[in-house]
Design an enzyme around this catalytic site. Structure first.
Site, short mmCIF file in Angstrom:
data_model
loop_
_atom_site.label_atom_id
_atom_site.label_comp_id
_atom_site.label_asym_id
_atom_site.label_seq_id
_atom_site.Cartn_x
_atom_site.Cartn_y
_atom_site.Cartn_z
N HIS A 154 43.82 34.81 40.04
CA HIS A 154 44.44 35.48 38.90
C HIS A 154 45.95 35.18 38.81
O HIS A 154 46.48 35.02 37.70
CB HIS A 154 44.20 36.99 38.96
N SER B 32 39.43 44.15 40.09
CA SER B 32 39.02 43.02 40.92
C SER B 32 38.82 43.40 42.38
O SER B 32 39.54 44.26 42.92
CB SER B 32 40.08 41.91 40.85
#
Length: 494
Positions: A419, A302
């Site tokens: 997340h 990410s």
């Protein structure tokens, strides 16, 4: 905010005509003509220029809000019944309760703004959900320019409605493949927001062997995913995005043990803040686990979009304070020292100050780091000695940013917050993981692996929601341990 290109060539409707059609759509009770009225409003709205859209949305927010005079009157009635109940001392209980129920019912109705009718009618109308998402996208654009209380209330109400109407039960999980219609594949290329798709060959690779792409579709917006996620099937959790995007040929799928989520993109700006990604990730994990039981690890690679912006701000302010403090050491004024932070460790400061001025100038290590990170074309990233000097402090500061920098008790970084609230943990921080212009610009090339441990997802999501606790591996926590001995902000998990 500008009208979409699809409507750029359509003649603009008269503002008052569109306003009248909006009023009719809200107030009309004749169901046999409501579809015609909604069509007229939708077409008229999309034909308006930016300024007239703004005017219309302000009219909607202010003139079709709830009736506060009626609300105040009902509250007075409710308080009056409370007084009567106290005086009756329990007598005529049924009559008092009946009054409560009646006023509460009327209050519930009065607390609904008039524009709710427009939203609900559009939601039931063919193509109406797309109109609603476009309306909210325009509202968000206006609010980004000016904070208008009535418009913010309108946005909050519409966001809540859209969140209800787009529940997982109303969405279809679809695996996107090369065999899908060209119109759908074009949208994947257009809306990919993390790692742009360079050409059709790149798209074909992302939909081919060793790769998966899943999207949420809604019947009211056919052929257009609301959100989609791209997955790579790998032997191990990737440490760079290069090895994901340039992995050619991919490994046989039967050898994969890791499903790596490397891109998640929303296609509708009007759905900002509605966490469809949470449901999508969980559905995809369930589906992949069912179809490929040999996959045991679910992780991400990410971006860290806010890191460099945060770091440059810190370096600029602390460099200035260091300069002020050096001047004040010879005087009685030490006011700046109370706000100073130890951004660099002594050995990191020394390494930066030992650099020749032909590489970088600066009165202290923080100023030199600031000058390096803001150099033209990220020149520091192409010079091995500079990479060696910057690696340790940048990784440490990135860990601090992810683990300790908070906003309202939650992670400051938007992707980290996404997340973590979904139940992931921070597993690893990766040096020079994204050497693209965007990667260097937003995070100095650093990326992070989040891992979704199936047995801990709900526990981690709940603890993050309730206390802001961030779960991270021992390796990540070690970066900040000297500064974090007395701060239980993270939970170490190997």
């Amino acid at each position: 905010m500008q009208p979409s290109s699809d409507n750029a060539n359509k003649p603009q409707r008269d503002f008052e005509h569109v306003r009248d059609s909006m009023h009719s759509a809200i107030s009309m009770n004749k169901t046999e003509v409501i579809d015609t009225v909604l069509n007229d409003f939708s077409e008229g709205y999309f034909s308006l220029c930016y300024e007239n859209r703004r005017r219309l949305l302000l009219v909607l927010a202010k003139e079709y809000d709830l009736n506060r005079t009626q609300v105040c009157e009902l509250i007075k009635q409710y308080l009056g019944v409370l007084g009567e109940e106290a005086q009756s001392a329990g007598h005529e209980e049924d009559g008092v309760l009946g009054s409560f129920y009646r006023i509460e019912r009327n209050l519930r109705h009065a607390l609904k703004p008039m524009y709710e009718g427009l939203f609900e009618r559009l939601n039931m109308h063919p193509g109406g959900l797309k109109v609603l998402t476009s309306l909210r996208a325009d509202i968000l654009s206006i609010l980004a320019e000016e904070n208008i209380a009535s418009l913010r209330a309108l946005d909050s109400y519409l966001k809540e409605k859209l969140g209800t109407w787009l529940s997982p039960a109303a969405l279809e999980l679809h695996q996107i493949t090369w065999d899908d219609p060209a119109s759908l594949l074009e949208k994947i290329v257009a809306y990919e927001a993390v790692h742009p798709i360079s050409n059709l060959l790149d798209l074909k690779r992302r939909l081919g062997v060793g790769r998966r792409c899943f999207g949420y579709l809604h019947a009211a917006i056919p052929g257009e995913p609301l959100i989609f996620i791209e997955v790579a099937l790998l032997k191990n959790v990737a440490q760079t995005i290069q090895e994901v995007l340039w992995d050619d040929p991919p490994i046989p799928e039967c050898e994969a043990t890791c499903a790596l989520f490397y891109s998640i993109s929303s296609t509708q700006r009007g759905l900002a803040g509605i966490n469809l990604g949470k449901f999508l990730i969980k559905r995809v994990i369930t589906l992949v686990k069912r179809d490929m039981p040999h996959i045991s690890t679910f992780a991400t690679i990410s971006p860290i979009p806010g890191f460099i912006q945060w770091l440059l701000s810190k370096l600029a302010s602390q460099s200035k304070l260091a300069e002020v403090n050096d001047i004040s050491q010879s005087s009685a004024d030490r006011s700046g020292s109370a706000f100073r932070e130890n951004i660099l460790e002594p050995e990191e400061e020394k390494a930066l100050m030992d650099l020749s001025e032909e590489f970088v100038a600066g009165k202290n290590g923080m100023e030199r780091m600031l000058n390096l990170l803001t150099s033209k074309n990220h020149e520091w990233s192409n010079f091995a000695p500079l990479l060696s000097i910057l690696k340790t402090p940048l990784l440490r500061l990135c860990a601090r940013y992810l683990l300790q920098e908070k906003k309202r008790g939650k992670a400051l970084d938007s992707v980290a917050n996404f997340h973590l609230q979904n139940g992931a943990m921070i597993e690893r921080i990766n040096w020079m993981a994204d050497r693209s212009e965007n990667g260097l610009h937003q995070s100095a090339g650093i990326m992070v692996n989040y891992v979704y441990r199936l047995e801990n997802i709900e526990e981690y999501a709940q603890s993050y929601f309730s206390t802001g606790q961030i779960h991270a591996s021992d390796d990540v926590c070690r970066y900040v341990e000297p500064l974090n001995e007395h701060q239980p902000a993270t939970d170490k998990r190997g």
